[in-house]
Write a protein that holds these residues in place. Structure first.
Motif, PDB file in Angstrom:
ATOM      1  N   GLY A  63      -1.901   9.494  -3.378  1.00 33.70           N
ATOM      2  CA  GLY A  63      -0.593  10.499  -3.715  1.00 33.70           C
ATOM      3  C   GLY A  63      -0.038   8.958  -2.966  1.00 33.70           C
ATOM      4  O   GLY A  63       0.224   8.202  -1.751  1.00 33.70           O
ATOM      5  N   CYS A  64       1.405   8.965  -3.559  1.00 33.80           N
ATOM      6  CA  CYS A  64       2.558   8.356  -3.224  1.00 33.80           C
ATOM      7  C   CYS A  64       2.714   8.349  -1.303  1.00 33.80           C
ATOM      8  O   CYS A  64       3.127   9.862  -0.806  1.00 33.80           O
ATOM      9  N   PRO A  65       3.475   7.522  -0.753  1.00 32.92           N
ATOM     10  CA  PRO A  65       2.870   8.049   0.538  1.00 32.92           C
ATOM     11  C   PRO A  65       5.015   8.190   0.630  1.00 32.92           C
ATOM     12  O   PRO A  65       4.972   9.146   1.943  1.00 32.92           O
ATOM     13  N   ARG A  66       5.859   8.412  -0.082  1.00 35.20           N
ATOM     14  CA  ARG A  66       6.927   8.173   0.185  1.00 35.20           C
ATOM     15  C   ARG A  66       6.779   9.776  -0.627  1.00 35.20           C
ATOM     16  O   ARG A  66       7.929  10.980   0.270  1.00 35.20           O
ATOM     17  N   CYS A  67       6.623  10.361  -2.215  1.00 33.47           N
ATOM     18  CA  CYS A  67       6.846  11.680  -2.160  1.00 33.47           C
ATOM     19  C   CYS A  67       6.056  12.516  -2.353  1.00 33.47           C
ATOM     20  O   CYS A  67       6.034  13.244  -2.504  1.00 33.47           O
ATOM     21  N   GLY A  68       4.575  11.589  -2.197  1.00 36.05           N
ATOM     22  CA  GLY A  68       3.370  13.062  -2.041  1.00 36.05           C
ATOM     23  C   GLY A  68       2.674  13.146  -4.448  1.00 36.05           C
ATOM     24  O   GLY A  68       1.377  13.529  -4.392  1.00 36.05           O
ATOM     25  N   CYS A  91       3.379   4.837  -7.794  1.00 42.34           N
ATOM     26  CA  CYS A  91       4.257   5.543  -8.748  1.00 42.34           C
ATOM     27  C   CYS A  91       5.580   5.417  -9.453  1.00 42.34           C
ATOM     28  O   CYS A  91       5.957   4.613  -9.785  1.00 42.34           O
ATOM     29  N   PRO A  92       5.179   6.571 -10.343  1.00 42.52           N
ATOM     30  CA  PRO A  92       6.466   6.659 -11.474  1.00 42.52           C
ATOM     31  C   PRO A  92       7.730   7.068 -10.864  1.00 42.52           C
ATOM     32  O   PRO A  92       8.875   6.421 -11.234  1.00 42.52           O
ATOM     33  N   THR A  93       7.778   7.671  -9.977  1.00 37.14           N
ATOM     34  CA  THR A  93       9.505   7.171  -9.371  1.00 37.14           C
ATOM     35  C   THR A  93       9.119   6.036  -8.087  1.00 37.14           C
ATOM     36  O   THR A  93      10.803   5.113  -8.432  1.00 37.14           O
ATOM     37  N   HIS A  94       8.569   6.053  -7.029  1.00 40.34           N
ATOM     38  CA  HIS A  94       8.953   4.416  -6.618  1.00 40.34           C
ATOM     39  C   HIS A  94       8.643   3.485  -6.439  1.00 40.34           C
ATOM     40  O   HIS A  94       8.572   2.352  -5.253  1.00 40.34           O
ATOM     41  N   GLY A  95       7.362   3.399  -7.792  1.00 40.80           N
ATOM     42  CA  GLY A  95       7.233   1.902  -7.886  1.00 40.80           C
ATOM     43  C   GLY A  95       5.933   1.976  -7.075  1.00 40.80           C
ATOM     44  O   GLY A  95       5.346   2.821  -6.670  1.00 40.80           O
ATOM     45  N   PRO A  96       5.695   0.708  -7.550  1.00 41.24           N
ATOM     46  CA  PRO A  96       3.836  -0.268  -6.825  1.00 41.24           C
ATOM     47  C   PRO A  96       3.712  -0.063  -5.314  1.00 41.24           C
ATOM     48  O   PRO A  96       5.092   0.098  -4.299  1.00 41.24           O
TER      49      PRO A  96
END
Length: 171
Positions: free
Chosen positions: A34-39, A7-12
């Motif tokens: 999809g990132c589990p934190r931000c989607g 994820c570009p925002t939250h990392g791997p």
């Protein structure tokens, strides 16, 4: 090892889409999850993976940038291991020494940094050293396999060139 997604925002984070309990080999290219934190849709690490019967994935090939990221953390870990190998280093000092690498690792991989922090916090120097050495061995194995694969490809191409030349000269 899990298949990583970046994820570009939250990392791997660990892929929830790519798992196998049957074994086998899979090649992943240009997949998103999809990132589990931000989607946010995030790239799954391209590569060829072998799954064992327990669902554990081993990267058979990976992009050069992921190998470069591993190489970037190798030297700081070696320096930490060298410092921790000194029996005169107190347990609380060992934790502070490792924390510097954890902070550096956090910028690239928050989950691995958190796991390293959890497995070293409050532990005696010898246990902290064991964690650092285990990471060095794992990173070294991946980097060495990647390098060996690149060399094998070059050697294979050179051998093919030799045989192509021999075939052309015998015709």
């Amino acid at each position: 090892m899990p298949i990583a997604v970046l994820c570009p925002t939250h990392g791997p984070f660990e892929s929830r889409m790519f798992r196998s309990k049957r074994g086998g080999t899979v090649q992943l290219l240009n997949n998103l999850e999809g990132c589990p934190r931000c989607g946010r849709l995030s790239p799954v690490i391209d590569g060829t993976y072998a799954f064992d019967e327990r669902g554990i994935a081993t990267a058979l090939s990976a992009p050069a940038w992921s190998i470069d990221a591993l190489r970037a953390i190798q030297e700081p870990l070696r320096l930490v291991a060298t410092k921790l190998a000194d029996p005169a280093v107190a347990d609380d000092a060992a934790e502070r020494i490792v924390e510097r690498v954890v902070e550096m690792l956090e910028k690239r991989d928050a989950a691995t940094a958190a796991a390293m922090r959890a497995s070293t916090k409050g532990k005696p120097r010898s246990k902290v050293l064991a964690v650092v050495m285990a990471m060095l061995v794992a990173i070294g194995a991946v980097v060495d396999l990647h390098d060996a694969g690149e060399i094998a490809g070059d050697v294979g191409a050179a051998i093919a060139d030799v045989f192509d030349d021999r075939k052309a000269s015998s015709d």
